[in-house]
Write an enzyme that holds these catalytic residues in place. Sequence first.
Site, mmCIF file in Angstrom:
data_model
loop_
_atom_site.group_PDB
_atom_site.id
_atom_site.type_symbol
_atom_site.label_atom_id
_atom_site.label_comp_id
_atom_site.label_asym_id
_atom_site.label_seq_id
_atom_site.Cartn_x
_atom_site.Cartn_y
_atom_site.Cartn_z
ATOM 1 N N LYS A 1 0.868 -1.169 0.000
ATOM 2 C CA LYS A 1 0.000 0.000 0.000
ATOM 3 C C LYS A 1 0.906 1.220 0.000
ATOM 4 C CE LYS A 1 -3.869 2.387 0.955
ATOM 5 N NZ LYS A 1 -4.687 2.082 2.149
ATOM 6 N N LEU A 2 0.511 2.249 -0.750
ATOM 7 C CA LEU A 2 1.258 3.499 -0.729
ATOM 8 C C LEU A 2 0.345 4.630 -1.147
ATOM 9 C CD1 LEU A 2 3.773 3.557 -3.779
ATOM 10 C CD2 LEU A 2 1.592 2.367 -3.747
ATOM 11 N N SER A 3 0.708 5.836 -0.738
ATOM 12 C CA SER A 3 -0.040 7.021 -1.144
ATOM 13 C C SER A 3 0.178 7.260 -2.630
ATOM 14 C CB SER A 3 0.430 8.243 -0.354
ATOM 15 O OG SER A 3 0.272 8.052 1.029
ATOM 16 N N THR B 1 -0.729 11.677 0.204
ATOM 17 C CA THR B 1 -1.563 12.487 -0.684
ATOM 18 C C THR B 1 -2.117 13.683 0.074
ATOM 19 O OG1 THR B 1 -2.117 10.488 -1.924
ATOM 20 C CG2 THR B 1 -3.518 12.410 -2.282
ATOM 21 N N ALA B 2 -2.290 13.554 1.383
ATOM 22 C CA ALA B 2 -2.726 14.691 2.200
ATOM 23 C C ALA B 2 -1.758 15.861 2.064
ATOM 24 C CB ALA B 2 -2.836 14.261 3.662
ATOM 25 N N HIS C 1 -7.501 9.020 7.757
ATOM 26 C CA HIS C 1 -7.960 7.795 8.421
ATOM 27 C C HIS C 1 -9.117 8.086 9.376
ATOM 28 C CE1 HIS C 1 -4.666 5.991 6.419
ATOM 29 N NE2 HIS C 1 -3.735 6.284 7.294
#
Length: 268
Positions: free
Chosen positions: A57-59, A111-112, A150
């Site tokens: 998983k990754l941004s 991404t934030a 989250h």
Amino acid sequence: MTKQLTFGYSPCPNDTYMFNAIAHGAVGVDGYRLQPVLHDIETLNGMAMDTVLDVTKLSFYAWLEVKDRYQLLDSGAAMGFGCGPVLIARKQLTPTEIHRCRVVLPGRWTTAHLLLRLWAPKADQRLFTTYDQIFNALSSGRADCGVIIHESRFTFEAAGFTPVVDLGAWWEEMTGLPIPLGGIAARKGLGKGLIRQIDAAVNASIRRAMADPEEALPYIRRHAQEMEDAVLRAHVRTFVNDFSLAQTDLGRRAIEQLESMARDAGVI
């Protein structure tokens, strides 16, 4: 002999929900063991930069930097409407004040962070910590405002904070597209055939969770920061959807738009 493939994802409810079947061996890839490696999203982003894990998983911000080495899977994305990061503070702030504020973020490659840079390019007093320490950074006065991700988006008001801007809603108004937060990617060196099998396993694990949501609850609770069942269920409903099963043309357009805006802004 069974070979091992490392599979990194976060301890957040959406990931432990989706990958419960993989973690417990109910779904897999013939001849391989998908070995879970759980870390917060920014740790996973950093590991992707060093090509540590086979599948991770990754941004999407991080993926834009490593897509020469990692192939994005069709399944497993965190993407949708009404699920973006939120900029919060201890008191109400106007957008014009943000460039003078210390902003705490849940990781350099999230991404934030990218969305904040697109929304407030002059906000250059940026601090970084893990997503679960954002509230503490604000309460202690180390930062004036912070971007939450989250399950924190469901609890920040009860914790005494106020929203400044919903960056996901801003993105949707700007583009009309779902917000692409993160995805699952596999090392290109694994080969296209094996990557297709991994993608199918990820898809099967998600479908199993959707068919029987209660099955994953013990695994979710074991890792969740927020233990209240109502929050856990709201988190899963928000971040696991049809885009998690397949990107679709709309999802691919969203990723392309994010990359285009990042390049135009000079942040990749």
